[in-house]
Motif scaffolding. Structure first.
Motif, PDB file in Angstrom:
ATOM      1  N   LYS A  40      -8.757  -1.910   5.876  1.00 48.46           N
ATOM      2  CA  LYS A  40      -7.385  -1.915   5.893  1.00 48.46           C
ATOM      3  C   LYS A  40      -6.606  -2.925   6.621  1.00 48.46           C
ATOM      4  O   LYS A  40      -5.444  -3.339   6.694  1.00 48.46           O
ATOM      5  CB  LYS A  40      -7.150  -0.654   6.919  1.00 48.46           C
ATOM      6  CG  LYS A  40      -7.299  -0.662   8.284  1.00 48.46           C
ATOM      7  CD  LYS A  40      -6.994   0.581   8.822  1.00 48.46           C
ATOM      8  CE  LYS A  40      -7.319   0.568  10.565  1.00 48.46           C
ATOM      9  NZ  LYS A  40      -6.768   1.947  11.237  1.00 48.46           N
ATOM     10  N   SER A  44       2.485   4.885   0.318  1.00 51.38           N
ATOM     11  CA  SER A  44       2.314   5.639   1.580  1.00 51.38           C
ATOM     12  C   SER A  44       2.733   7.084   1.157  1.00 51.38           C
ATOM     13  O   SER A  44       2.749   8.025   2.046  1.00 51.38           O
ATOM     14  CB  SER A  44       2.968   5.400   2.727  1.00 51.38           C
ATOM     15  OG  SER A  44       4.588   5.218   2.479  1.00 51.38           O
ATOM     16  N   GLU A  99       8.416   5.317  -4.267  1.00 53.97           N
ATOM     17  CA  GLU A  99       8.512   4.580  -3.023  1.00 53.97           C
ATOM     18  C   GLU A  99       9.821   3.763  -2.980  1.00 53.97           C
ATOM     19  O   GLU A  99      10.422   3.692  -1.750  1.00 53.97           O
ATOM     20  CB  GLU A  99       7.399   3.742  -2.825  1.00 53.97           C
ATOM     21  CG  GLU A  99       5.940   4.212  -2.630  1.00 53.97           C
ATOM     22  CD  GLU A  99       5.632   4.525  -1.220  1.00 53.97           C
ATOM     23  OE1 GLU A  99       6.693   4.128  -0.461  1.00 53.97           O
ATOM     24  OE2 GLU A  99       4.655   4.669  -0.778  1.00 53.97           O
ATOM     25  N   ASN A 104       8.689  13.707  -0.551  1.00 55.35           N
ATOM     26  CA  ASN A 104       8.034  12.497  -0.126  1.00 55.35           C
ATOM     27  C   ASN A 104       9.428  11.648   0.295  1.00 55.35           C
ATOM     28  O   ASN A 104       9.385  10.939   1.296  1.00 55.35           O
ATOM     29  CB  ASN A 104       7.409  11.748  -1.310  1.00 55.35           C
ATOM     30  CG  ASN A 104       5.916  12.161  -0.897  1.00 55.35           C
ATOM     31  OD1 ASN A 104       5.246  11.557  -0.119  1.00 55.35           O
ATOM     32  ND2 ASN A 104       5.344  13.201  -1.788  1.00 55.35           N
ATOM     33  N   GLU A 153       0.894  -1.216  -0.181  1.00 56.81           N
ATOM     34  CA  GLU A 153      -0.036   0.045   0.040  1.00 56.81           C
ATOM     35  C   GLU A 153       0.888   1.398   0.031  1.00 56.81           C
ATOM     36  O   GLU A 153       1.668   1.353   0.848  1.00 56.81           O
ATOM     37  CB  GLU A 153      -0.912   0.132   1.244  1.00 56.81           C
ATOM     38  CG  GLU A 153      -1.806  -1.319   1.182  1.00 56.81           C
ATOM     39  CD  GLU A 153      -1.042  -2.301   2.099  1.00 56.81           C
ATOM     40  OE1 GLU A 153       0.029  -2.213   2.605  1.00 56.81           O
ATOM     41  OE2 GLU A 153      -1.597  -3.551   2.222  1.00 56.81           O
TER      42      GLU A 153
END
Length: 535
Positions: free
Chosen positions: A418, A110, A172, A120, A108
């Protein structure tokens, strides 16, 4: 071909020999974990060495993500021990894991959409200037350097909200690599990546492996595992099933251990009987969106499954969003059952019998803080309500039917989305779409993050929808899935339909089913390559 690639690429594993005498990078022993009385892991061992790419395999709900979140310090084990580089890990927290040199790329994503790619990457560890302020210029320069080092073509200052899913996944990965950790965990890292981006990722991993980094790699894609991994550990229902060098395994043996029986691979479909198909239900006439798709002419009949192939950015997902009313139709016409329709919103699409299973389940398909039950019913509240009040009986029946039909693994319908594994979250998104009882079902990467056994289940659902005289549009990056699920396949590039392949175009005559299916995959892959070579 896979065998040849594996032999060539695993020859690099010799680079890891220098670290064999050192303590294991990771040694997890007898790990046990329960959630609310449900046993997620029981006495599981995992040992990963430096200079090794170690695949962690298992079906949805097997315990892979739980084991890795324990290693990452997100969960604490109920029992068992963990050693990192020979040192016991006594504190279980994300910070302790980070200090120990462990970085994880979650399934997932983030990232924060309102921040840039560079912001980020350095989130929560921003460099400061002499005045104690965040040094944004350093972040931009360092992010640019990292992107160049790993051949990633992304503008560091661009907002994440303006980037594609594949680009976000690469950010990521770069974010984790920027921490210079010597243990890297990747959970389904290629779900949103194109073939070229997967090649880029594998090049990164081989460089890291050669430098002694220990890599734990989670994927449901067997071709990737055979191509990149040195060793594999397989979990099933929270228990350790097997841990062995990947060279001793075949796809069939891996599938068998994952599902607990001889795995059923996707196979060639029967040729569709044109006379058995119904009338035209969906027509696109010279249809164009704001950017893509462009001038698309497409007809889909009742009882037919039309596959859409193409690289990321080819216009496949834009076409799906246009049919679902998310992206506006700029020119041309859409007809359903012969009548021109305006699909300016998902609500209008649903009223016209169109449902979409989106490619990004977390951002587009689920409200993760809500229960499984609420997510499934979100699009059909009017149908399960009496006088404006939701009927608990109607809701329970709908939800239980969908959970049983799709084999969703959940403690309860009231479990928050979740808390489910990624594959089971994807099944909830599929259940949500099926609950609307659509006449036209559009599936965009429907098996992303789903285990081997469940891929076959999803293809069976697609075939069942067609058997019920529905129309299905299947978008997928997995060649085998497209061929197994589709009656005919169109290939898109640059927002346009460039080629169409029917059953006779894909399957050679007078060959056995296995050889025929393999040849069909080759022919579709060649068609995609040829189409993009001419763009």
């Amino acid at each position: 071909m896979v065998q040849a690639n594996r032999s060539e690429e695993n020859s690099a594993s010799v680079a890891g020999d220098a670290w064999k005498a050192d303590p294991p990078a990771i040694k997890m022993s007898k790990i046990t974990k329960s959630f609310g009385g449900v046993l997620a892991l029981e006495n599981v061992d995992l040992e990963v060495r430096h200079g090794q790419i170690h695949a962690l395999l298992g079906g949805n709900g097997a315990g892979k993500s739980t084991l890795l979140k324990i290693l990452r310090g997100i969960y604490s084990p109920d029992n068992g021990s963990i050693e990192v580089n020979g040192q016991p890990m006594l504190e279980h927290s994300s910070e302790a894991s980070r200090r120990a040199g462990i970085a994880m790329i979650f399934q997932e994503m983030s990232l924060i959409p309102s921040l840039s790619a560079a912001q980020n990457i350095f989130l929560n560890r921003e460099p400061k200037d002499k005045f104690g302020l965040i040094d944004d210029s350093f972040c931009l320069e360092e992010a640019k350097r990292l992107f160049e080092e790993f051949n990633v073509d992304i503008e560091p200052g661009k907002l994440v909200s303006r980037l594609g899913t594949g680009q976000c996944q690469l950010i990521e990965i770069i974010k984790a690599l920027s921490q210079r950790s010597d243990i890297l965990i990747l959970d389904e890292p290629t779900t949103a990546l194109s073939d070229a981006e997967v090649d880029l990722l594998f090049e990164m991993l081989r460089r890291l492996k050669a430098s002694g980094v220990a890599i734990v790699y989670v994927s449901h894609r067997m071709d990737e595992i055979l191509r990149i991994a040195d060793h594999a550990t397989i979990l099933r229902d929270g228990h350790l099933v097997l841990s062995a060098p990947i060279g001793n395994m075949t796809v069939e043996s891996i599938v068998g251990h994952v599902v607990g029986k001889a795995g059923t691979n996707l196979s060639a479909p029967d040729k569709v009987d044109e006379a058995a198909l119904g009338e035209d239900i969906l027509q696109l006439i010279n249809a164009s969106g704001a950017h893509t798709p462009c001038e698309v002419d497409l007809t889909v009949r009742r009882g037919e499954v039309v596959g859409i192939a193409g690289l990321l950015g080819s216009g496949r997902s834009s076409l799906a969003r246009m049919l679902y009313g998310v992206n506006p139709l700029r020119s041309g016409e859409i007809r359903i059952n012969g009548n021109p329709v305006k699909l300016n919103s998902p609500e209008q699409a649903l009223k016209n019998g169109v449902a979409l299973i989106p490619e990004d389940r977390l951002r587009q398909g689920l409200v993760v803080q809500h229960s499984v039950s609420r997510n499934i019913c979100l699009s059909v509240l009017d149908r399960i309500s009496n006088w404006g009040w939701v009927s608990s009986e109607k809701m329970a029946k709908l939800v239980n039917d969908q959970i049983a039909f799709l084999h969703v693994k959940t403690d309860s319908p009231e479990t928050k989305a979740k808390q489910l594994s990624g594959g089971n979250q994807q099944k909830v998104v599929l259940a949500k779409g099926l609950a609307t009882e659509p006449e036209i079902l559009i599936l965009d990467e429907p098996t992303a993050g789903i285990d081997i056994g469940s891929k076959t289940e999803v293809v069976n659902v697609i075939r069942q929808m067609a058997a019920q005289n529905k129309a299905v549009i299947l978008i997928s990056s997995e060649i085998a899935e497209l061929i197994a699920g589709s009656d005919r396949i169109i290939v898109m590039a640059d927002g346009r339909i460039k080629k169409e392949l029917g059953h006779d175009d894909l399957f050679p005559q007078n060959t056995d089913k296995t050889a025929s299916f393999q040849e069909a995959q080759r022919r579709l892959q060649v068609a995609i390559q040829e189409v993009n070579a001419n763009v």
